[in-house]
Design an enzyme around this catalytic site. Structure first.
Site, PDB file in Angstrom:
ATOM      1  N   LYS A  32       0.843  -1.187   0.000  1.00  0.00           N
ATOM      2  CA  LYS A  32       0.000   0.000   0.000  1.00  0.00           C
ATOM      3  C   LYS A  32       0.877   1.236   0.000  1.00  0.00           C
ATOM      4  CE  LYS A  32      -2.249   1.695   3.721  1.00  0.00           C
ATOM      5  NZ  LYS A  32      -2.044   3.147   3.707  1.00  0.00           N
ATOM      6  N   ASP A  59      -3.447   4.342  -1.736  1.00  0.00           N
ATOM      7  CA  ASP A  59      -4.360   4.787  -0.665  1.00  0.00           C
ATOM      8  C   ASP A  59      -4.292   6.301  -0.518  1.00  0.00           C
ATOM      9  OD1 ASP A  59      -5.871   4.940   1.678  1.00  0.00           O
ATOM     10  OD2 ASP A  59      -4.231   4.287   2.974  1.00  0.00           O
ATOM     11  N   LYS A  61      -7.196   8.215  -0.640  1.00  0.00           N
ATOM     12  CA  LYS A  61      -8.485   8.633  -0.030  1.00  0.00           C
ATOM     13  C   LYS A  61      -8.996   9.938  -0.627  1.00  0.00           C
ATOM     14  CE  LYS A  61      -7.343   6.631   4.501  1.00  0.00           C
ATOM     15  NZ  LYS A  61      -5.893   6.420   4.400  1.00  0.00           N
ATOM     16  N   ASP A  64     -13.204  15.215  -2.935  1.00  0.00           N
ATOM     17  CA  ASP A  64     -13.251  16.555  -3.513  1.00  0.00           C
ATOM     18  C   ASP A  64     -14.523  16.642  -4.348  1.00  0.00           C
ATOM     19  OD1 ASP A  64     -12.485  19.124  -4.555  1.00  0.00           O
ATOM     20  OD2 ASP A  64     -10.377  18.569  -4.320  1.00  0.00           O
ATOM     21  N   THR A 122     -10.275   4.144  10.928  1.00  0.00           N
ATOM     22  CA  THR A 122     -10.132   3.302  12.133  1.00  0.00           C
ATOM     23  C   THR A 122      -9.542   4.089  13.309  1.00  0.00           C
ATOM     24  OG1 THR A 122      -8.196   2.432  10.978  1.00  0.00           O
ATOM     25  CG2 THR A 122     -10.072   0.979  11.155  1.00  0.00           C
ATOM     26  N   ARG A 214       2.513  -0.615  10.973  1.00  0.00           N
ATOM     27  CA  ARG A 214       3.543  -0.600  12.012  1.00  0.00           C
ATOM     28  C   ARG A 214       3.829  -1.944  12.670  1.00  0.00           C
ATOM     29  NH1 ARG A 214       0.877   4.708  14.440  1.00  0.00           N
ATOM     30  NH2 ARG A 214      -0.853   3.708  13.344  1.00  0.00           N
TER      31      ARG A 214
HETATM   32  O1  C5P Z   1       0.566   1.288  11.078  1.00  0.00           O
HETATM   33  P1  C5P Z   1      -0.859   0.860  10.877  1.00  0.00           P
HETATM   34  O2  C5P Z   1      -1.020  -0.642  10.775  1.00  0.00           O
HETATM   35  O3  C5P Z   1      -1.814   1.489  11.870  1.00  0.00           O
HETATM   36  O4  C5P Z   1      -1.204   1.448   9.438  1.00  0.00           O
HETATM   37  C1  C5P Z   1      -2.497   1.411   8.897  1.00  0.00           C
HETATM   38  C2  C5P Z   1      -2.462   1.987   7.525  1.00  0.00           C
HETATM   39  O5  C5P Z   1      -3.790   1.924   6.988  1.00  0.00           O
HETATM   40  C3  C5P Z   1      -2.031   3.443   7.440  1.00  0.00           C
HETATM   41  O6  C5P Z   1      -1.310   3.589   6.231  1.00  0.00           O
HETATM   42  C4  C5P Z   1      -3.333   4.224   7.379  1.00  0.00           C
HETATM   43  O7  C5P Z   1      -3.197   5.398   6.625  1.00  0.00           O
HETATM   44  C5  C5P Z   1      -4.236   3.236   6.643  1.00  0.00           C
HETATM   45  N1  C5P Z   1      -5.674   3.377   6.892  1.00  0.00           N
HETATM   46  C6  C5P Z   1      -6.226   3.330   8.163  1.00  0.00           C
HETATM   47  N2  C5P Z   1      -7.579   3.480   8.345  1.00  0.00           N
HETATM   48  C7  C5P Z   1      -8.375   3.643   7.285  1.00  0.00           C
HETATM   49  C8  C5P Z   1      -7.836   3.681   5.987  1.00  0.00           C
HETATM   50  C9  C5P Z   1      -6.458   3.531   5.831  1.00  0.00           C
HETATM   51  O8  C5P Z   1      -5.508   3.126   9.131  1.00  0.00           O
HETATM   52  N3  C5P Z   1      -9.687   3.729   7.460  1.00  0.00           N
END
Ligand code: C5P
Length: 241
Positions: A32, A59, A61, A64, A122, A214
């Site tokens: 991603k 990603d 998002k 607009d 999330t 992460r």
């Molecule tokens: O590090 P972590 O596992 O929290 O990363 C989650 C990834 O998913 C990040 O790149 C974040 O931008 C993305 N994301 C998210 N929630 C969403 C859509 C995308 O955490 N609803």
């Protein structure tokens, strides 16, 4: 479409990103590329990842006015990405315009990128929904109604917390894709995420794809963490799904 585990390449330094990917040499990944990397390294990065044979979820998002989203998607489709997204709260006209843009920009002989809608991030909690966003319903209702709006607008699926997958599938059907971030291996910190879930639980709830950042990128040994994640994801008894 390749692996169901999507690795979030959230690196602002290209060298760090390259070092991370080198550890997975020989493995075809689903990666991603989000704002952090795309805003710095742009289309060239996507091109490099595609050349390496990886699937790419872009990603960004988008959110607009419909015309702007349409034109942006037309350009992004030309990069040959596999999955892309918009905020479902941009409304049905915006989502339809996004799809039209993607179709117009898809190169001959290629498949249009799948397009999914972000329901509620999330990192958003029930409390934020009420006191900051002034949304007069609870998280579950808000997520399901945005998923229904995305489906009605022709999108292929949504991004949500894994915890909401059963309700989304019930409302929108089994084939409507659910892509779920906020995944944490046991013992990992939630960080800024609020609605977190383990890979095993996400699978048992019916997630089609999990997005992991992460828990892998921040691990002492990312390759070992990826292996644990893969086995947690695969070893669930299918009967429990
Ligand atoms: O590090 P972590 O596992 O929290 O990363 C989650 C990834 O998913 C990040 O790149 C974040 O931008 C993305 N994301 C998210 N929630 C969403 C859509 C995308 O955490 N609803």
């Amino acid at each position: 479409m390749g692996s169901s585990i999507i690795l979030a390449l959230d690196f602002s330094e290209k060298e760090e990103l390259n070092d991370f990917l080198k550890q997975f040499e020989g493995e075809k990944l689903f990666v991603k590329v989000g704002m952090e990397a795309f805003y710095q390294y742009g289309p060239k990065l996507v091109d490099e990842l595609k050349q390496l044979g990886h699937h790419v979820f872009l990603d960004l998002k988008l959110h607009d006015i419909p015309n702007t989203v349409n034109k942006a998607m037309k350009g992004l489709a030309g990069l040959g990405v596999d999955l892309i997204n918009v905020h479902a709260s941009g409304g049905s006209r915006m989502m339809q315009s996004a799809l039209e843009g993607l179709e117009a920009g898809t190169r001959g002989g290629q498949k249009r990128p799948l397009c999914i809608g972000v329901t509620q991030l999330t990192s958003t909690s029930e409390e934020m929904l009420r006191s900051e966003l002034h949304i007069a319903t609870d998280m579950k209702n808000s997520v399901v109604s945005l998923a229904e709006l995305a489906k009605g607008s022709g999108l292929d699926g949504v991004v949500s917390s894994a915890l909401e997958v059963p309700m989304i599938k019930e409302a929108c059907g089994e084939s409507f894709l659910t892509v779920t971030p906020g995944i944490r291996l046991e013992g990992d910190m939630a960080g800024d995420q609020n609605r977190v879930c383990s890979p095993k639980k996400a699978r048992s709830l019916g997630s089609d794809f999990i997005v992991v950042g992460r828990s892998i990128t921040g691990a002492k040994n990312p390759l070992a963490a990826y292996d644990i994640l893969k086995s947690e994801w695969r070893n669930i008894n299918e009967v429990n799904r």
